[in-house]
Write a protein that holds these residues in place. Structure first.
Motif, mmCIF file in Angstrom:
data_model
loop_
_atom_site.group_PDB
_atom_site.id
_atom_site.type_symbol
_atom_site.label_atom_id
_atom_site.label_comp_id
_atom_site.label_asym_id
_atom_site.label_seq_id
_atom_site.Cartn_x
_atom_site.Cartn_y
_atom_site.Cartn_z
ATOM 1 N N UNK A 1 12.948 14.888 -7.187
ATOM 2 C CA UNK A 1 13.109 15.071 -8.631
ATOM 3 C C UNK A 1 11.858 15.706 -9.244
ATOM 4 N N UNK A 2 10.714 15.458 -8.621
ATOM 5 C CA UNK A 2 9.428 15.945 -9.131
ATOM 6 C C UNK A 2 8.881 17.128 -8.334
ATOM 7 N N UNK A 3 9.714 17.724 -7.500
ATOM 8 C CA UNK A 3 9.288 18.834 -6.631
ATOM 9 C C UNK A 3 8.101 18.438 -5.762
ATOM 10 N N UNK A 4 8.045 17.173 -5.391
ATOM 11 C CA UNK A 4 6.973 16.643 -4.553
ATOM 12 C C UNK A 4 7.484 16.588 -3.109
ATOM 13 N N UNK A 5 7.565 17.747 -2.494
ATOM 14 C CA UNK A 5 8.211 17.883 -1.185
ATOM 15 C C UNK A 5 7.440 17.195 -0.063
ATOM 16 N N UNK A 6 6.125 17.254 -0.103
ATOM 17 C CA UNK A 6 5.300 16.578 0.899
ATOM 18 C C UNK A 6 5.571 15.070 0.864
ATOM 19 N N UNK A 7 5.603 14.508 -0.332
ATOM 20 C CA UNK A 7 5.881 13.080 -0.504
ATOM 21 C C UNK A 7 7.284 12.739 -0.008
ATOM 22 N N UNK A 8 8.251 13.618 -0.265
ATOM 23 C CA UNK A 8 9.641 13.383 0.139
ATOM 24 C C UNK A 8 9.815 13.387 1.655
ATOM 25 N N UNK A 9 8.884 14.008 2.367
ATOM 26 C CA UNK A 9 8.946 14.013 3.830
ATOM 27 C C UNK A 9 8.113 12.868 4.401
ATOM 28 N N UNK B 1 0.828 -1.211 0.000
ATOM 29 C CA UNK B 1 0.000 0.000 0.000
ATOM 30 C C UNK B 1 0.863 1.262 0.000
ATOM 31 N N UNK B 2 1.890 1.301 0.826
ATOM 32 C CA UNK B 2 2.768 2.477 0.889
ATOM 33 C C UNK B 2 3.460 2.703 -0.448
ATOM 34 N N UNK B 3 3.905 1.652 -1.094
ATOM 35 C CA UNK B 3 4.580 1.810 -2.385
ATOM 36 C C UNK B 3 3.619 2.303 -3.465
ATOM 37 N N UNK B 4 2.409 1.799 -3.478
ATOM 38 C CA UNK B 4 1.417 2.268 -4.454
ATOM 39 C C UNK B 4 1.067 3.727 -4.176
ATOM 40 N N UNK B 5 0.818 4.050 -2.914
ATOM 41 C CA UNK B 5 0.480 5.435 -2.551
ATOM 42 C C UNK B 5 1.632 6.394 -2.826
ATOM 43 N N UNK B 6 2.855 5.917 -2.734
ATOM 44 C CA UNK B 6 4.032 6.717 -3.026
ATOM 45 C C UNK B 6 3.963 7.265 -4.452
ATOM 46 N N UNK B 7 3.690 6.397 -5.404
ATOM 47 C CA UNK B 7 3.613 6.843 -6.801
ATOM 48 C C UNK B 7 2.395 7.713 -7.057
ATOM 49 N N UNK B 8 1.286 7.388 -6.434
ATOM 50 C CA UNK B 8 0.091 8.239 -6.570
ATOM 51 C C UNK B 8 0.337 9.618 -5.979
ATOM 52 N N UNK B 9 1.021 9.652 -4.851
ATOM 53 C CA UNK B 9 1.316 10.923 -4.195
ATOM 54 C C UNK B 9 2.207 11.802 -5.063
ATOM 55 N N UNK B 10 3.228 11.213 -5.655
ATOM 56 C CA UNK B 10 4.100 11.982 -6.552
ATOM 57 C C UNK B 10 3.288 12.504 -7.727
ATOM 58 N N UNK B 11 2.485 11.633 -8.329
ATOM 59 C CA UNK B 11 1.688 12.031 -9.498
ATOM 60 C C UNK B 11 0.746 13.177 -9.162
ATOM 61 N N UNK B 12 0.092 13.107 -8.014
ATOM 62 C CA UNK B 12 -0.840 14.165 -7.623
ATOM 63 C C UNK B 12 -0.120 15.448 -7.229
ATOM 64 N N UNK B 13 0.956 15.304 -6.487
ATOM 65 C CA UNK B 13 1.680 16.479 -6.005
ATOM 66 C C UNK B 13 2.415 17.198 -7.134
ATOM 67 N N UNK B 14 2.919 16.457 -8.100
ATOM 68 C CA UNK B 14 3.710 17.060 -9.170
ATOM 69 C C UNK B 14 2.883 17.332 -10.426
ATOM 70 N N UNK B 15 1.574 17.162 -10.350
ATOM 71 C CA UNK B 15 0.712 17.229 -11.529
ATOM 72 C C UNK B 15 0.936 18.479 -12.375
#
Length: 170
Positions: free
Chosen positions: A135-143, A47-61
């Motif tokens: 790399x995607x300026x997804x700072x929330x995800x990176x934290x 779940x965490x790995x799937x949400x990781x990619x979704x989070x990047x996609x949403x945050x960096x949209x």
């Protein structure tokens, strides 16, 4: 298509291939008499790995993603982690898996990065959970996701250590 989209899809395809390799290795190991332990927490790792990619996609949209010196530096770290990831996987060979699966009586692998410390692939994932979002300026995800990773590793590593100690007693 810009470099960042290509990289994003490359990482997802890489993960799908790794899951396929893990499934193949799991079948082989179980045919040899291996047992799986710690199944309860595995769904949370997935779940965490799937949400990781979704989070990047949403945050960096709508982010403007440009290859700056900063991104070049991060991309360099990413490439090093990929080399390290491949070293981890190839060192374990058929014993590598995304689950905790142990084969009683087999020799504990102590080559490659496993000569130096016990769980190098978890370090790779931890670094990736920081570097890839940056790399995607997804700072929330990176934290957020390195914290999730650390919490899961506090559960997983003791399960894995116990299983390895029981399976590979001298």
């Amino acid at each position: 298509m810009n470099l960042f989209y290509i990289l994003f899809f490359f990482i997802i395809i890489q993960r799908v291939i790794e899951v396929m390799i893990a499934k193949r290795n799991e079948r082989w190991m179980k045919q040899q008499g291996a047992i799986e332990v710690g199944e309860d927490h595995y769904k949370w790792i997935v779940l965490v790995h799937v949400l990781f990619f979704l989070s990047i996609a949403l945050e960096a949209y709508n982010e403007t993603l440009e290859l700056t010196m900063w991104h070049g530096f991060l991309f360099g770290i990413f490439l090093v982690t990929q080399g390290f990831r491949i070293w981890c996987l190839t060192s374990l060979g058929r014993y590598w898996n995304t689950k905790i699966i142990v084969l009683p009586g087999a020799n504990l692998i102590a080559k490659g990065p496993y000569r130096f410390f016990k769980h190098p692939n978890y370090l790779v994932v931890g670094v990736e959970f920081i570097v890839i979002p940056l790399l995607y300026n997804a700072y929330f995800t990176a934290v957020l996701f390195p914290i999730f990773h650390l919490l899961l590793m506090k559960i997983r590593i003791p399960h894995e250590e116990k299983a390895l100690m029981e399976a590979y007693k001298s």
